[in-house]
Design an enzyme around this catalytic site. Structure first.
Site, PDB file in Angstrom:
ATOM      1  CG  ASN A   1      46.257  35.252  35.062  1.00 44.40           C
ATOM      2  OD1 ASN A   1      46.151  34.767  33.933  1.00 44.40           O
ATOM      3  ND2 ASN A   1      46.877  36.400  35.299  1.00 44.40           N
TER       4      ASN A   1
ATOM      5  CD  GLU B   1      31.550  31.303  41.895  1.00 45.30           C
ATOM      6  OE1 GLU B   1      31.951  30.134  41.949  1.00 45.30           O
ATOM      7  OE2 GLU B   1      30.353  31.617  41.966  1.00 45.30           O
TER       8      GLU B   1
END
Ligand SMILES: Cc1cc2nc3c(=O)[nH]c(=O)nc-3n(C[C@H](O)[C@H](O)[C@H](O)COP(=O)(O)OP(=O)(O)OC[C@H]3O[C@@H](n4cnc5c(N)ncnc54)[C@H](O)[C@@H]3O)c2cc1C
Length: 388
Positions: free
Chosen positions: A376, A372
């Site tokens: 980053n 999901e």
């Protein structure tokens, strides 16, 4: 000076009566019905259908579906509580319930027209598991570069492509599949389709053999000229990118809930074990070095819970929550990694074996930084807001 508590001023973690009762019932279920199965489910990478049936009976598979469609008529926050309570015992069970509620049901409630709601919400409340299929082998973080294509043919769309990493793929009856119906328009061609498992041209492929959340199935989907009626377009043609963005923005709060649940499970195990395990003639919990490690873990977990609950409450209150949701996922998944790692350490050699549950929670924690939207990607969302 002692002060009378003013209950009209709730803390972020204060639960209303209905929330507490709901949370307690799911917690009880997790302890009684999930805990005895967790190790075997992990070992065999299997999710028994009988457990899914029990989840439906418990009322956690259609939490936000109105009672008129057979659901529980709850709020997003109830989904967060359910995912947290289940993940404390088994994060694989937590994510099955999470995808069902925060992605699939959520998308149908927001984007489904009356016909779609009437056809699918009662099934999703009663017995159908849902899955959410956006990612492909070549498009993960860059999700809108997806290469599945949908061609219009009369009152049908014909979808061809492959999806990868689809949670609940093995168990699901209904799949939200994203495909591009107008590649020249770029991401504005992406469309969300409701695909039933037995639609012609649809097949579930290989199931991944994973590090953690092993009982949660992660599958490839194969669409070979899969015929989908036009009535099964979710939202509008070309608006699939909005369906995806909006559901995933909310869905990641559910992953935060999974992470705080599993971290709580690991911390609970660590607290009881350190009070019992004796070295140097004393319980290891008597050593200040151990106490401080536990205290730090509890603090990190509390901070994560505040972020998760606050993001969920903002969402239920109709306030902006994008940045808070990204923050809660980054922070809670890191907290989960730290807390479960500490739990393994405090169990010593036993922590490294499958005879104790902490090694499993340690493995299960890793996924929080990946699905999901990787950490980053969350940091990118936060930075964008910060820098304007
Ligand atoms: C167990 C599991 C279940 C999943 N369930 C689902 C599901 O139900 N439905 C679904 O659609 N998908 C699902 N996924 C897919 C998941 O969402 C993707 O794996 C994830 O989005 C990352 O995509 P990727 O694997 O292609 O990695 P990549 O996008 O290739 O990323 C690899 C690395 O590069 C970094 N990176 C990439 N781009 C940038 C950038 N611009 N700046 C900085 N760093 C960058 C990433 O952070 C990461 O560390 C699941 C994955 C797993 C492992």
């Amino acid at each position: 000076m002692t002060q009378q508590a003013d209950l009209a001023i709730p803390a972020v973690t204060t639960l209303a009566d209905d929330e507490r009762m709901f949370r307690d019932s799911v917690r009880q279920f997790a302890d009684d019905s999930v805990r005895p199965l967790a190790r075997e489910m992990d070992e065999h990478a299997k999710f028994p259908r009988s457990l899914i049936d029990q989840l439906f009976e418990l009322g956690v598979m259609g939490i936000e579906i109105p009672e008129s469609f057979g659901g529980s008529g709850g709020r997003f926050f109830h989904s967060v509580l359910a995912v947290e309570a289940l993940s404390r015992v088994d994060p694989s069970v937590g994510v099955l319930v999470d995808v069902q509620n925060t992605l699939v049901v959520n998308a149908l409630m927001r984007w489904g027209n009356d016909d779609i709601k009437r056809r699918y919400l009662p099934l999703l409340s009663a017995r159908w598991v849902g899955a959410y299929a956006l990612s492909e082998a070549g498009s993960g973080s860059d999700a809108f570069a997806l290469s599945a294509r949908a061609a219009e043919r009369g009152d049908e769309f014909v979808i061809t492509g492959r999806k990868l990493w689809i949670t609940n793929g093995n168990e699901a009856d209904l799949f939200i599949v994203f495909a591009n119906a107008n590649p020249e328009a770029g991401y504005r061609g992406i469309t969300a389709f409701l695909v039933e498992r037995d639609f012609p041209g649809f097949a579930v492929g290989k199931k991944e053999d994973k590090l953690g959340i092993r009982a949660s199935s992660t599958c490839e989907l194969l669409l070979d000229e899969c015929r989908v009626p036009r009535a099964n377009v979710l939202g509008e043609v070309g608006k699939g990118y909005k369906v995806a963005i909006e559901t995933l923005n909310e869905g990641r709060i559910g992953i935060g809930a999974q992470m705080i649940g599993l971290a709580q499970g690991a911390l609970d195990h660590a607290v009881s074990y350190t009070k019992e395990r004796k070295q140097f003639g004393r319980a290891i919990a008597d050593f200040q070095g151990v106490q401080f490690q536990l205290a730090r873990a509890a603090t990190e977990l509390e901070a994560a819970r505040l972020l998760v609950y606050n993001a969920a409450r903002l969402r239920d209150g109709g306030r902006p929550f994008l940045t808070e949701a990204a923050m809660c996922k980054v922070f809670s998944s890191e907290a989960a990694e730290h807390v479960t790692s500490l739990a393994v350490n405090l169990f010593g050699g036993y922590g490294f074996t499958k005879d104790y549950p902490v090694e499993k929670l340690y493995r299960d924690a890793k996924i929080g930084q990946i699905y999901e939207g990787t950490s980053n990607m969350q940091l990118q969302t936060i930075a964008k807001q910060l820098l304007g």
